[in-house]
Design an enzyme around this catalytic site. Structure first.
Site, PDB file in Angstrom:
ATOM      1  N   ASP A  41       1.117   1.417   7.106  1.00 53.60           N
ATOM      2  CA  ASP A  41       2.506   1.075   7.389  1.00 53.60           C
ATOM      3  C   ASP A  41       2.836   1.317   8.859  1.00 53.60           C
ATOM      4  OD1 ASP A  41       2.561   3.830   7.391  1.00 53.60           O
ATOM      5  OD2 ASP A  41       4.156   4.022   5.904  1.00 53.60           O
ATOM      6  N   SER A  42       1.844   1.777   9.627  1.00 57.10           N
ATOM      7  CA  SER A  42       1.965   1.801  11.086  1.00 57.10           C
ATOM      8  C   SER A  42       2.179   0.404  11.644  1.00 57.10           C
ATOM      9  CB  SER A  42       0.717   2.430  11.717  1.00 57.10           C
ATOM     10  OG  SER A  42      -0.472   1.863  11.190  1.00 57.10           O
ATOM     11  N   ASP A  80      -1.313   1.025   2.390  1.00 55.21           N
ATOM     12  CA  ASP A  80      -0.278   2.057   2.305  1.00 55.21           C
ATOM     13  C   ASP A  80       0.835   1.630   1.361  1.00 55.21           C
ATOM     14  OD1 ASP A  80      -0.922   4.312   3.786  1.00 55.21           O
ATOM     15  OD2 ASP A  80      -0.146   3.501   5.665  1.00 55.21           O
ATOM     16  N   LYS A 110      -2.622   4.119  -0.638  1.00 56.19           N
ATOM     17  CA  LYS A 110      -2.485   5.433   0.000  1.00 56.19           C
ATOM     18  C   LYS A 110      -1.029   5.843   0.006  1.00 56.19           C
ATOM     19  CE  LYS A 110      -2.755   6.219   4.567  1.00 56.19           C
ATOM     20  NZ  LYS A 110      -1.544   7.053   4.824  1.00 56.19           N
ATOM     21  N   GLU A 112       1.675   9.362   1.146  1.00 54.85           N
ATOM     22  CA  GLU A 112       1.782  10.603   1.906  1.00 54.85           C
ATOM     23  C   GLU A 112       2.411  11.708   1.077  1.00 54.85           C
ATOM     24  OE1 GLU A 112       2.579   8.301   6.190  1.00 54.85           O
ATOM     25  OE2 GLU A 112       3.986   9.835   5.476  1.00 54.85           O
ATOM     26  N   GLU A 180      -4.000  14.412   9.022  1.00 52.81           N
ATOM     27  CA  GLU A 180      -3.467  13.896  10.285  1.00 52.81           C
ATOM     28  C   GLU A 180      -2.827  15.000  11.117  1.00 52.81           C
ATOM     29  OE1 GLU A 180      -0.566  10.457  12.218  1.00 52.81           O
ATOM     30  OE2 GLU A 180      -0.974  10.453  10.065  1.00 52.81           O
TER      31      GLU A 180
END
Length: 273
Positions: A41-42, A80, A110, A112, A180
């Site tokens: 999602d970057s 993501d 993925k 977080e 990260e």
């Protein structure tokens, strides 16, 4: 050939992961022989121009994930789950994860964090056949609550929570955990404690693999190099110079040349006068 999860778990070499957001990105990553591609999602920052990843939608991730899969049909693909898509209940998260898998052809999703709510989602997805990559340390989706984009796990409390979060994600069924922006020694300890692979970004050399944002790796953005990345090319500078040269040649009427133009017979043209 695409590597399976058991093959990734048993890899004797560090795993190589890069981000990709479109067909050319997937094509180049696969041709380079990476082990995994992350449609991160970057893309909100590096492709869509947002200041954070928070505005990225499920539709955005599916749209870009499809393009990457077309470019990289034989590489393990992780997509993501964007902010808000796995925080509204297990059933809703399962529905959205299935959409990602079905519509993009991804091999895993993925997410977080390691809150009880996230762990419940990870457990449910993995028990129902959706592979999950976990993520601890700096979490861009909720970075504001962490005090901004800065290193995590430097004090007793956050270091312990990072370690415990990684262990909890493994226990919930995550087959891999991204670490990260945490101290290298903490990442080493977590990697030693987990049975599943760790993939680091700004987490030192002792992780089981590494991931980089392709735009950082290629130098698509000029300026100061990020501490957590290494610039392997200056694509941004080359691109800017090439476009500037094209603009100059157009203005001097040096482009297009005869080689770039099509011709017609004189008698056909004469009939138009």
């Amino acid at each position: 050939m695409k590597r399976s999860i058991p093959e990734l778990l048993q890899s004797e070499q560090p795993l190589v992961m890069v981000t990709a957001y479109d067909y050319p990105g997937g094509l180049h990553a696969e041709a380079a022989g990476v082990d995994l591609i992350l449609v991160g999602d970057s893309l909100g920052n590096v492709v869509l121009g947002y200041e954070s990843t928070a505005p990225v939608t499920l539709g955005d991730m599916i749209h870009h994930g499809k393009a990457v899969r077309r470019g990289a049909p034989q590489t393990f693909l992780v997509v993501d789950m964007p902010f808000g898509t796995y925080h509204t209940g297990v059933t809703d998260a399962m529905r959205k994860a299935v959409r990602i898998i079905q519509e993009t052809g991804a091999d895993a999703v993925k997410m977080e964090g390691s809150t009880p709510e996230v762990l419940q989602v990870v457990d449910t997805l993995t028990r129902n056949g959706v592979p999950v990559v976990g993520h601890v340390g700096l979490m861009p989706q909720t970075a504001t609550a962490q005090g901004g984009l800065r290193v995590q796990g430097k004090d007793d409390d956050t270091a312990r929570r990072t370690l415990e979060g990684a262990l909890a994600l493994e226990a919930a069924g995550a087959f891999c955990v991204v670490l990260e922006a945490i101290p290298a020694r903490l990442a080493k300890l977590i990697t030693e404690r987990l049975r599943v692979p760790t993939i680091g970004i700004g987490a030192g050399i002792n992780c089981d693999g590494q991931v980089l944002v392709t735009h950082d790796l290629l130098g698509i953005y000029e300026g100061e190099e990020k501490k957590i990345a290494r610039r392997y090319a200056e694509v941004g500078r080359v691109s800017r110079e090439a476009i500037a040269q094209y603009a100059a040649e157009v203005r001097r009427r040096e482009f297009p040349t005869r080689e770039n133009s099509f011709v017609m017979k004189d008698d056909v043209l004469d009939k138009l006068y």
